[in-house]
Motif scaffolding. Structure first.
Motif, short mmCIF file in Angstrom:
data_model
loop_
_atom_site.label_atom_id
_atom_site.label_comp_id
_atom_site.label_asym_id
_atom_site.label_seq_id
_atom_site.Cartn_x
_atom_site.Cartn_y
_atom_site.Cartn_z
N TYR A 4 -44.33 -23.04 2.76
CA TYR A 4 -45.43 -22.09 2.83
C TYR A 4 -46.19 -22.12 1.50
CZ TYR A 4 -42.88 -20.12 6.83
OH TYR A 4 -42.23 -19.94 8.02
N TYR A 33 -41.34 -22.19 -0.38
CA TYR A 33 -42.76 -21.84 -0.52
C TYR A 33 -43.25 -22.27 -1.89
CZ TYR A 33 -40.80 -17.82 -3.01
OH TYR A 33 -40.09 -17.04 -3.89
N LYS A 360 -43.55 -14.87 4.88
CA LYS A 360 -43.35 -15.99 5.81
C LYS A 360 -43.52 -15.52 7.26
CE LYS A 360 -39.95 -18.17 2.75
NZ LYS A 360 -38.51 -18.50 2.58
#
Length: 395
Positions: A4, A33, A360
């Motif tokens: 992400y 991420y 998320k």
């Protein structure tokens, strides 16, 4: 999606700087991420500070600075999968810059919540009229257009529901916290024969109640305890049992030793939301004496982890401090209870991880993916009643 890409737009005023630094530190090492951190300075000699009218409106200046930062970062590469704005001030005029990414707005207080604390901050709320109605409409649209809203405390969550018509299922209470490995209790039993030490920590001395504390200490407590003041704005220098510490910050160091040496943390603040200093004091095993303003009552449980007094009430403050000075056993019991409460609700790294997991899920929801079961709202008590609000704090 393997990784992400999150953009964090972080206001840099007062305790929000500490929140930013903590989140950035605790997020390192997680490869699920990529985080881009955009700091929005509270003051800068830029075009927004030089323009007439704008230079007198803090919120407008901050939001335009944030918009410039987001646009510049987005021009350098692909769009973010989600944008996280803390606080709402930086998100006011960023709908165009962030239209391609779901937005999460984070705050420690709503605008009306801040107005309620205005006197303590030297802030004057808008008079009833057209301007205040338009501002309320703007904020309602802002909060309800976001993919989700997170707040530090339940006091703010209640305002989001009741004042801004935000659906409870879109609100998550994700409190900031302390590093429990750094801020932890020290042995104080070997100091039973020494004079107890009070610790005050406040960047804005007047707002945090420093002058009231000074008056109470000089008139009631100077002959029986010592006082450490950590504030660059203190109007005095060290004198007798009063020690003034300037230039002591989280970044520069020195705070840990002062927390370790203290017996009671006192913050008789006139205006605050959820002070991080109180969380650190509780993590350090200190009983806390503070005031029932903002969401401090969600940190300090009256009679269990500390004592709460009305702001600007020297008599009540003197009585509360004297009662703890007279009872070392009670101080220890409150300190233990405060540490346990911090472990349960204000574990900083754990709550930061919960925030990242929440972001998320926001991205997955926006892309039509099935949300994880933990994303379902759960019932938590808000303002003395049961309301459906997501709570991702440690419990």
């Amino acid at each position: 999606m393997d990784t992400y890409r999150f953009g964090f737009v972080m206001e840099q005023a007062l305790g929000h700087r500490v929140y930013h630094r903590n989140l950035e530190t605790w997020s390192r090492g997680d490869t699920s991420y990529e985080a881009t951190w955009m700091s929005v300075p509270s003051w800068r000699d830029d075009r927004w500070n030089r323009l007439p009218l704008l230079n007198r409106n803090y919120s407008v200046r901050m939001s335009f600075r944030a918009r410039d930062l987001v646009r510049a970062r987005q021009a350098e590469g692909p769009s973010f999968d989600a944008l996280f704005y803390h606080t709402f001030v930086s998100s006011l005029f960023n709908r165009g810059a962030s239209r391609d990414s779901p937005v999460v707005i984070s705050m420690d207080a709503t605008p009306l919540g801040f107005d309620a604390l205005g006197a303590g901050y030297g802030h004057k709320a808008d008079a009833p009229g057209l301007a205040s109605r338009l501002k309320l409409r703007w904020y309602k649209r802002l909060f309800n257009s976001a993919a989700a809203v997170t707040c530090w405390n339940r006091w703010t969550a209640e305002s989001l529901m009741n004042d801004y018509d935000v659906e409870p299922s879109r609100i998550s209470v994700i409190s900031p916290g302390a590093d429990l490995d750094r801020w932890k209790p020290t042995h104080r039993d070997d100091r039973d024969n020494a004079r107890p030490r009070l610790l005050f920590l406040g960047g804005e001395f007047e707002r945090k109640g420093g002058r009231v504390l000074l008056d109470v200490f000089r008139s009631h407590l100077a002959d029986r305890c010592e006082l450490d003041i950590v504030s660059d704005e203190a109007p005095i220098e060290s004198e007798g049992p009063i020690r003034v510490h300037r230039g002591v910050t989280h970044e520069k160091g020195g705070l840990k030793a002062l927390f370790d040496a203290a017996d009671v943390f006192v913050l008789p603040t006139r205006g605050d939301t959820l002070p991080l200093a109180i969380t650190e004091a509780m993590a350090s095993g200190l009983p806390v004496v503070s005031c029932r303003v903002g969401a401090i009552h969600e940190q300090v449980v009256e009679g269990e982890t500390g004592l709460l007094v009305p702001p600007n009430d020297p008599a009540a403050l003197a009585k509360a401090l004297t009662s703890l000075l007279d009872d070392p056993a009670r101080r220890r019991e409150m300190g233990i209870a405060g540490r346990l409460r911090t472990e349960r609700l204000f574990n900083g790294p754990r709550n930061a991880a919960a925030l990242m997991d929440f972001l998320k899920r926001v991205v997955d929801d926006a892309r039509g993916r099935k949300a994880a079961p933990a994303n379902r709202p759960i019932a938590v008590p808000i303002g003395g009643r049961r309301s459906t609000i997501r709570s991702t704090r440690s419990s």
